[in-house]
Design a protein around this motif. Structure first.
Motif, PDB file in Angstrom:
ATOM      1  N   ARG A 153       0.828  -1.209   0.000  1.00  0.00           N
ATOM      2  CA  ARG A 153       0.000   0.000   0.000  1.00  0.00           C
ATOM      3  C   ARG A 153       0.864   1.261   0.000  1.00  0.00           C
ATOM      4  N   ALA A 154       1.928   1.262   0.783  1.00  0.00           N
ATOM      5  CA  ALA A 154       2.845   2.408   0.795  1.00  0.00           C
ATOM      6  C   ALA A 154       3.512   2.562  -0.566  1.00  0.00           C
ATOM      7  N   LEU A 155       3.901   1.455  -1.162  1.00  0.00           N
ATOM      8  CA  LEU A 155       4.518   1.485  -2.488  1.00  0.00           C
ATOM      9  C   LEU A 155       3.555   2.049  -3.526  1.00  0.00           C
ATOM     10  N   ASP A 156       2.284   1.639  -3.463  1.00  0.00           N
ATOM     11  CA  ASP A 156       1.276   2.178  -4.389  1.00  0.00           C
ATOM     12  C   ASP A 156       1.110   3.678  -4.211  1.00  0.00           C
ATOM     13  N   ARG A 157       1.065   4.143  -2.958  1.00  0.00           N
ATOM     14  CA  ARG A 157       0.915   5.583  -2.705  1.00  0.00           C
ATOM     15  C   ARG A 157       2.101   6.358  -3.273  1.00  0.00           C
ATOM     16  N   LEU A 158       3.310   5.861  -3.053  1.00  0.00           N
ATOM     17  CA  LEU A 158       4.499   6.521  -3.579  1.00  0.00           C
ATOM     18  C   LEU A 158       4.496   6.539  -5.104  1.00  0.00           C
ATOM     19  N   HIS A 159       4.093   5.413  -5.705  1.00  0.00           N
ATOM     20  CA  HIS A 159       4.046   5.331  -7.168  1.00  0.00           C
ATOM     21  C   HIS A 159       2.998   6.278  -7.742  1.00  0.00           C
ATOM     22  N   ASP A 160       1.819   6.311  -7.125  1.00  0.00           N
ATOM     23  CA  ASP A 160       0.757   7.189  -7.607  1.00  0.00           C
ATOM     24  C   ASP A 160       1.122   8.656  -7.457  1.00  0.00           C
ATOM     25  N   ALA A 161       1.924   8.986  -6.463  1.00  0.00           N
ATOM     26  CA  ALA A 161       2.369  10.371  -6.258  1.00  0.00           C
ATOM     27  C   ALA A 161       3.563  10.716  -7.141  1.00  0.00           C
ATOM     28  N   GLY A 162       4.076   9.748  -7.883  1.00  0.00           N
ATOM     29  CA  GLY A 162       5.208   9.994  -8.767  1.00  0.00           C
ATOM     30  C   GLY A 162       6.543  10.047  -8.037  1.00  0.00           C
ATOM     31  N   LEU A 163       6.612   9.512  -6.838  1.00  0.00           N
ATOM     32  CA  LEU A 163       7.834   9.559  -6.038  1.00  0.00           C
ATOM     33  C   LEU A 163       8.715   8.334  -6.219  1.00  0.00           C
ATOM     34  N   VAL A 164       8.197   7.333  -6.953  1.00  0.00           N
ATOM     35  CA  VAL A 164       8.933   6.100  -7.194  1.00  0.00           C
ATOM     36  C   VAL A 164       8.890   5.824  -8.701  1.00  0.00           C
ATOM     37  N   SER A 165      10.035   5.523  -9.268  1.00  0.00           N
ATOM     38  CA  SER A 165      10.075   5.203 -10.696  1.00  0.00           C
ATOM     39  C   SER A 165       9.517   3.799 -10.917  1.00  0.00           C
ATOM     40  N   ALA A 166       9.271   3.467 -12.174  1.00  0.00           N
ATOM     41  CA  ALA A 166       8.758   2.137 -12.509  1.00  0.00           C
ATOM     42  C   ALA A 166       9.755   1.051 -12.096  1.00  0.00           C
ATOM     43  N   ALA A 167      11.037   1.321 -12.281  1.00  0.00           N
ATOM     44  CA  ALA A 167      12.064   0.343 -11.914  1.00  0.00           C
ATOM     45  C   ALA A 167      12.125   0.161 -10.395  1.00  0.00           C
ATOM     46  N   GLU A 168      12.040   1.254  -9.636  1.00  0.00           N
ATOM     47  CA  GLU A 168      12.052   1.162  -8.176  1.00  0.00           C
ATOM     48  C   GLU A 168      10.809   0.430  -7.674  1.00  0.00           C
ATOM     49  N   TYR A 169       9.674   0.688  -8.330  1.00  0.00           N
ATOM     50  CA  TYR A 169       8.429   0.021  -7.968  1.00  0.00           C
ATOM     51  C   TYR A 169       8.572  -1.492  -8.135  1.00  0.00           C
ATOM     52  N   GLU A 170       9.087  -1.914  -9.286  1.00  0.00           N
ATOM     53  CA  GLU A 170       9.258  -3.353  -9.536  1.00  0.00           C
ATOM     54  C   GLU A 170      10.292  -3.983  -8.623  1.00  0.00           C
ATOM     55  N   LEU A 171      11.323  -3.240  -8.270  1.00  0.00           N
ATOM     56  CA  LEU A 171      12.338  -3.765  -7.363  1.00  0.00           C
ATOM     57  C   LEU A 171      11.742  -4.022  -5.977  1.00  0.00           C
ATOM     58  N   ALA A 172      10.958  -3.075  -5.473  1.00  0.00           N
ATOM     59  CA  ALA A 172      10.301  -3.263  -4.169  1.00  0.00           C
ATOM     60  C   ALA A 172       9.272  -4.388  -4.239  1.00  0.00           C
ATOM     61  N   TRP A 173       8.537  -4.466  -5.353  1.00  0.00           N
ATOM     62  CA  TRP A 173       7.561  -5.536  -5.577  1.00  0.00           C
ATOM     63  C   TRP A 173       8.276  -6.890  -5.544  1.00  0.00           C
ATOM     64  N   ALA A 174       9.422  -6.990  -6.238  1.00  0.00           N
ATOM     65  CA  ALA A 174      10.178  -8.243  -6.292  1.00  0.00           C
ATOM     66  C   ALA A 174      10.686  -8.640  -4.906  1.00  0.00           C
ATOM     67  N   LYS A 175      11.065  -7.672  -4.107  1.00  0.00           N
ATOM     68  CA  LYS A 175      11.560  -7.955  -2.755  1.00  0.00           C
ATOM     69  C   LYS A 175      10.457  -8.628  -1.917  1.00  0.00           C
ATOM     70  N   ILE A 176       9.255  -8.095  -1.996  1.00  0.00           N
ATOM     71  CA  ILE A 176       8.128  -8.675  -1.240  1.00  0.00           C
ATOM     72  C   ILE A 176       7.769 -10.046  -1.818  1.00  0.00           C
ATOM     73  N   TYR A 177       7.705 -10.127  -3.148  1.00  0.00           N
ATOM     74  CA  TYR A 177       7.377 -11.380  -3.830  1.00  0.00           C
ATOM     75  C   TYR A 177       8.341 -12.492  -3.419  1.00  0.00           C
ATOM     76  N   ASN A 178       9.642 -12.182  -3.428  1.00  0.00           N
ATOM     77  CA  ASN A 178      10.652 -13.186  -3.096  1.00  0.00           C
ATOM     78  C   ASN A 178      10.626 -13.575  -1.614  1.00  0.00           C
ATOM     79  N   ALA A 179      10.127 -12.687  -0.762  1.00  0.00           N
ATOM     80  CA  ALA A 179      10.054 -12.988   0.672  1.00  0.00           C
ATOM     81  C   ALA A 179       8.866 -13.877   1.016  1.00  0.00           C
ATOM     82  N   LEU A 180       7.885 -13.956   0.103  1.00  0.00           N
ATOM     83  CA  LEU A 180       6.720 -14.803   0.372  1.00  0.00           C
ATOM     84  C   LEU A 180       7.111 -16.265   0.378  1.00  0.00           C
ATOM     85  N   PRO A 181       6.528 -17.037   1.296  1.00  0.00           N
ATOM     86  CA  PRO A 181       6.873 -18.465   1.352  1.00  0.00           C
ATOM     87  C   PRO A 181       6.368 -19.209   0.119  1.00  0.00           C
TER      88      PRO A 181
END
Length: 181
Positions: A153-181
């Motif tokens: 949710r924080a990542l979405d807010r940052l992305h929607d506000a234009g504070l996170v680039s597409a690459a940074e968004y995917e990197l944070a997404w991948a971090k959460i994805y990889n941490a999932l069991p």
């Protein structure tokens, strides 16, 4: 003064177009770029299941649309099948029913085929709250669930506000994805 009105009208038109685009994307792809949160409310069974589904990082618009279609078709397809029966009310009842069942089955098949390579790569985490005699019992990793959903949710807010680039968004997404069991 006309320059002001034309800029205001142009700005309004641009804002309406952006709103229409976001609304269309929301209807076709779901609430989130990264996946979905499904909550089954507690009913007579006195248990509540919440499921976090995370798409593989890099999932594009077409893949999100296919996954959303696959996830929503069982309910939407039932409504479409009902309207098919109503629209074909002049047909013999058996033929109208057969057409409705065919429409529903074709939708299931289409959703299954469109997502067959994506579904195995989805990551899911379920948390179940069960009412017991003295309160509730939690089954599943509620702490990880809360952390992951808060981060998304924080990542979405940052992305929607234009504070996170597409690459940074995917990197944070991948971090959460990889941490999932």
């Amino acid at each position: 003064m006309t320059l002001y009105h034309s800029l205001t009208a142009a700005h309004r038109t641009q804002a309406m177009a952006a709103f229409a685009s976001r609304t269309t994307e929301h209807l076709l792809e779901g609430d989130h770029r990264w996946g979905s949160i499904e909550v089954s409310p507690a009913g007579r069974t006195s248990w509540n299941r919440t499921r976090l589904t995370v798409y593989p990082p890099g999932t594009n618009h077409a893949e999100r649309r296919a996954l959303h279609f696959y996830r929503t078709w069982p309910v939407v397809g039932a409504v479409v099948a009902l309207f098919t029966i109503l629209a074909l009310s002049a047909w013999p009842p058996l033929a109208a029913t057969a057409a409705a069942v065919a429409v529903y089955a074709l939708g299931l098949l289409a959703g299954f085929r469109m997502t067959r390579h994506l579904r195995p790569r989805l990551r899911r985490l379920s948390v179940v709250l069960v009412a017991t005699g003295g309160g509730t019992e939690t089954l599943g990793d509620i702490d990880f669930y809360n952390t992951a959903t808060d981060e998304f949710r924080a990542l979405d807010r940052l992305h929607d506000a234009g504070l996170v680039s597409a690459a940074e968004y995917e990197l944070a997404w991948a971090k959460i994805y990889n941490a999932l069991p």
